[in-house]
Design a protein around this motif. Structure first.
Motif, mmCIF file in Angstrom:
data_model
loop_
_atom_site.group_PDB
_atom_site.id
_atom_site.type_symbol
_atom_site.label_atom_id
_atom_site.label_comp_id
_atom_site.label_asym_id
_atom_site.label_seq_id
_atom_site.Cartn_x
_atom_site.Cartn_y
_atom_site.Cartn_z
ATOM 1 N N ASN A 180 2.217 -0.580 10.789
ATOM 2 C CA ASN A 180 1.674 -1.681 9.950
ATOM 3 C C ASN A 180 2.836 -2.488 9.103
ATOM 4 O O ASN A 180 3.772 -1.850 8.900
ATOM 5 C CB ASN A 180 0.599 -1.129 9.018
ATOM 6 N N VAL A 204 0.941 3.464 8.623
ATOM 7 C CA VAL A 204 0.331 3.934 9.938
ATOM 8 C C VAL A 204 1.191 3.693 11.115
ATOM 9 O O VAL A 204 1.864 2.666 11.415
ATOM 10 C CB VAL A 204 -0.942 2.852 9.959
ATOM 11 N N CYS A 250 -9.352 -3.434 13.566
ATOM 12 C CA CYS A 250 -8.417 -2.880 14.645
ATOM 13 C C CYS A 250 -9.563 -2.654 15.975
ATOM 14 O O CYS A 250 -8.969 -3.091 17.039
ATOM 15 C CB CYS A 250 -7.679 -1.884 14.534
ATOM 16 N N HIS A 291 -1.847 -4.809 11.366
ATOM 17 C CA HIS A 291 -2.107 -3.292 11.551
ATOM 18 C C HIS A 291 -1.228 -2.616 12.577
ATOM 19 O O HIS A 291 -0.649 -3.279 13.471
ATOM 20 C CB HIS A 291 -3.466 -2.968 11.732
ATOM 21 N N GLY A 292 -0.884 -1.068 12.414
ATOM 22 C CA GLY A 292 -0.443 -0.432 13.238
ATOM 23 C C GLY A 292 -0.662 -0.710 14.849
ATOM 24 O O GLY A 292 -0.080 -0.726 15.723
ATOM 25 N N GLU A 293 -1.961 -0.781 14.992
ATOM 26 C CA GLU A 293 -2.697 -0.758 16.441
ATOM 27 C C GLU A 293 -2.331 -2.145 16.947
ATOM 28 O O GLU A 293 -2.021 -2.425 18.071
ATOM 29 C CB GLU A 293 -4.096 -0.744 16.207
ATOM 30 N N SER A 341 -7.946 6.770 11.481
ATOM 31 C CA SER A 341 -8.805 6.364 12.429
ATOM 32 C C SER A 341 -8.676 4.818 12.460
ATOM 33 O O SER A 341 -8.570 4.304 11.261
ATOM 34 C CB SER A 341 -10.446 6.699 11.730
ATOM 35 N N PRO A 342 -8.999 3.984 13.583
ATOM 36 C CA PRO A 342 -8.841 2.622 13.431
ATOM 37 C C PRO A 342 -9.889 1.983 12.703
ATOM 38 O O PRO A 342 -11.019 2.317 13.071
ATOM 39 C CB PRO A 342 -8.979 2.313 14.953
ATOM 40 N N CYS A 343 -9.573 0.872 11.963
ATOM 41 C CA CYS A 343 -10.540 0.277 11.089
ATOM 42 C C CYS A 343 -11.206 -0.498 11.762
ATOM 43 O O CYS A 343 -10.848 -0.742 13.016
ATOM 44 C CB CYS A 343 -9.622 -0.590 9.897
ATOM 45 N N SER A 388 0.701 -1.365 -0.136
ATOM 46 C CA SER A 388 -0.141 -0.145 -0.011
ATOM 47 C C SER A 388 1.040 1.478 0.126
ATOM 48 O O SER A 388 0.451 2.573 -0.509
ATOM 49 C CB SER A 388 -1.019 -0.050 1.379
ATOM 50 N N PHE A 422 0.917 2.936 2.359
ATOM 51 C CA PHE A 422 0.532 3.747 3.299
ATOM 52 C C PHE A 422 0.552 3.395 4.875
ATOM 53 O O PHE A 422 0.535 2.232 5.375
ATOM 54 C CB PHE A 422 -1.089 3.373 3.131
ATOM 55 N N GLU A 468 3.342 -5.238 5.874
ATOM 56 C CA GLU A 468 2.539 -5.941 4.986
ATOM 57 C C GLU A 468 3.616 -7.018 4.195
ATOM 58 O O GLU A 468 4.827 -6.506 4.257
ATOM 59 C CB GLU A 468 1.901 -5.058 3.685
#
Ligand SMILES: O=c1ccn([C@H]2C[C@H](O)[C@@H](CO)O2)c(=O)[nH]1
Ligand SMILES: [Zn+2]
Length: 296
Positions: free
Chosen positions: A88, A72, A131, A101-103, A126-128, A68, A70, A90
Motif C-alpha cells: 500500500n 499491507v 479491494c 491498496h496492497g491488492e 483481510s481485503p477491504c 497510517s 500500517f 499513501e
C-alpha cells in the motif's frame, strides 16, 4: 525508501531466509519468475501458499505509509506463474482517496508486466470492501483465490457475494483482458510514445476515457501507470497513482522525478488532469505535462 532485508530475513523460517538471502544479492524489485519461485520452494521446503504466506512480510516492507504506518503486503500470482509483490501507498499531506491498496498494487504490478490474468492473491490483512470490488473487475470471481494467513484459500465470490460488476453495466470483458482502446498522437517524443502505448492498454469501459502516466527519473528510468476503471467507479485506480506505486515497488525516491507526462483523449468524457496534478504536487515540484490524443 530502502528495505532492511536483514531484519525481515531474521524473522523468517531459516531455510527460506537462506534461499532468499542468495536471491537478494541480485537486484530485487518485488517479482519472482516461475523458475525462481520453484527454486525458493525446493530450497525452503515451503510449497504453494505456504511459501507465498511466508513471503508476505517481505512484500509489506515495500509499503509507503506516511499516514497510517500500517503496511499491507500482497502477492499476485500471474498466469505465467510469476509472483508480483504489491504494497500500500499513501501520499503525504494528501486526501486519503489518493491511496493505493496492497491488492491494487500487486494486480497493477502483474498487469504492467504483461500478465493477462491472475489466479491468486495472497495478502496479510483481510481485503477491504474497496479491494474486493477492485478485484471483482477481473471477472474471474469464482476462479480468483484469496489466501489470508489464518483463513486458507477462498474464492473472491466467498468474500464478495451478491457482487456488482462489469456485467451490470453491460460489459462482458474485464480488467487485464480488455480490448485495446483507439488513441492516436503524432509526436516524435519517446516519452509520449511510451505513454501512448499504456493509454491504449488502459481500461476504461465505462467512461471510454483512456489515460496513462509516465514518470521519468533523473537517471532515465521510466515508470508507467495505466488508468484502471471500476464498475463501481470510486475504486478505480488513477494512472498517476499506479505510476507512483511502480516507483515505490522499485524503491526509487519520488524526488528523482524529472518529467511527468499524462496522456488522455481530447474531449473525453472524464479527465485525469486535475487529480493527477494534485497527487503529483504532494511528492514533487515537477510540473505535469499533458498531451491529448485523438480517439477515432
Ligand atoms: O484491504 C486493504 C485494507 C487497507 N489497506 C491499506 C490502505 C491504507 O493505506 C491502510 C489503512 O487502511 O491500509 C490495504 O492496502 N488493503
Ligand atoms: Zn483494500
Amino acid at each position: 525508501m530502502s528495505i532492511n532485508y536483514q531484519t525481515i530475513l531474521a524473522a523468517m523460517p531459516k531455510t527460506l531466509a537462506k534461499s532468499l538471502a542468495a536471491r537478494l544479492e541480485q537486484p530485487f524489485y518485488g517479482q519472482f519468475t516461475a523458475a525462481e519461485r520453484e527454486t525458493l520452494e525446493q530450497q525452503s521446503g515451503l510449497v504453494d501458499h505456504d511459501l507465498l504466506l511466508a513471503l508476505l512480510p517481505l512484500a509489506a516492507e515495500f509499503a509507503y505509509t506516511p499516514v497510517s504506518g500500517f503496511n499491507v503486503g500482497a502477492i499476485a500470482v500471474g498466469e505465467s506463474g510469476s509472483l508480483y509483490f504489491g504494497a500500500n501507498m499513501e501520499l503525504p499531506q494528501q486526501t486519503l482517496f489518493h491511496s493505493v491498496h496492497g491488492e491494487q498494487s500487486a494486480i497493477s504490478h502483474a498487469w504492467l508486466a504483461g500478465e493477462k490474468s491472475i489466479s491468486d492473491i495472497v495478502v496479510n490483512a483481510s481485503p477491504c470492501g474497496h479491494c474486493r470490488q477492485f478485484m471483482n473487475e477481473l471477472t474471474t470471481p469464482k476462479e480468483l483465490q484469496i489466501t489470508l494467513p489464518n483463513e486458507g484459500s477462498k474464492s473472491l465470490s466467498h468474500y464478495l457475494p451478491y457482487a456488482f460488476g462489469p456485467k451490470n453495466l453491460g460489459i462482458s470483458y474485464g480488467l487485464m483482458s480488455a480490448p485495446a482502446l483507439p488513441l492516436t498522437i503524432e509526436s516524435a517524443d519517446e516519452l509520449v510514445q511510451l505513454a501512448l502505448g499504456h493509454a491504449q492498454a488502459s481500461y476504461a469501459p465505462y467512461s471510454k476515457s483512456p489515460a496513462a502516466v509516465v514518470l521519468e527519473t533523473e537517471d532515465g528510468q521510466h515508470f508507467c501507470g495505466r488508468y484502471a476503471e471500476n464498475a463501481a467507479f470510486n475504486p478505480s485506480l488513477p494512472p498517476m497513482q499506479m505510476a507512483l506505486n511502480a516507483m515505490m515497488l522499485k524503491q526509487v525516491p519520488f524526488t528523482s522525478i524529472q518529467r511527468a507526462l499524462l496522456i488522455e483523449a481530447e474531449a473525453a468524457e472524464i479527465s485525469q488532469v486535475r487529480a493527477s496534478k494534485s497527487a503529483l504536487t504532494s511528492i514533487s515540484n515537477v510540473e505535469l505535462e499533458v498531451v491529448f490524443g485523438h480517439q477515432e
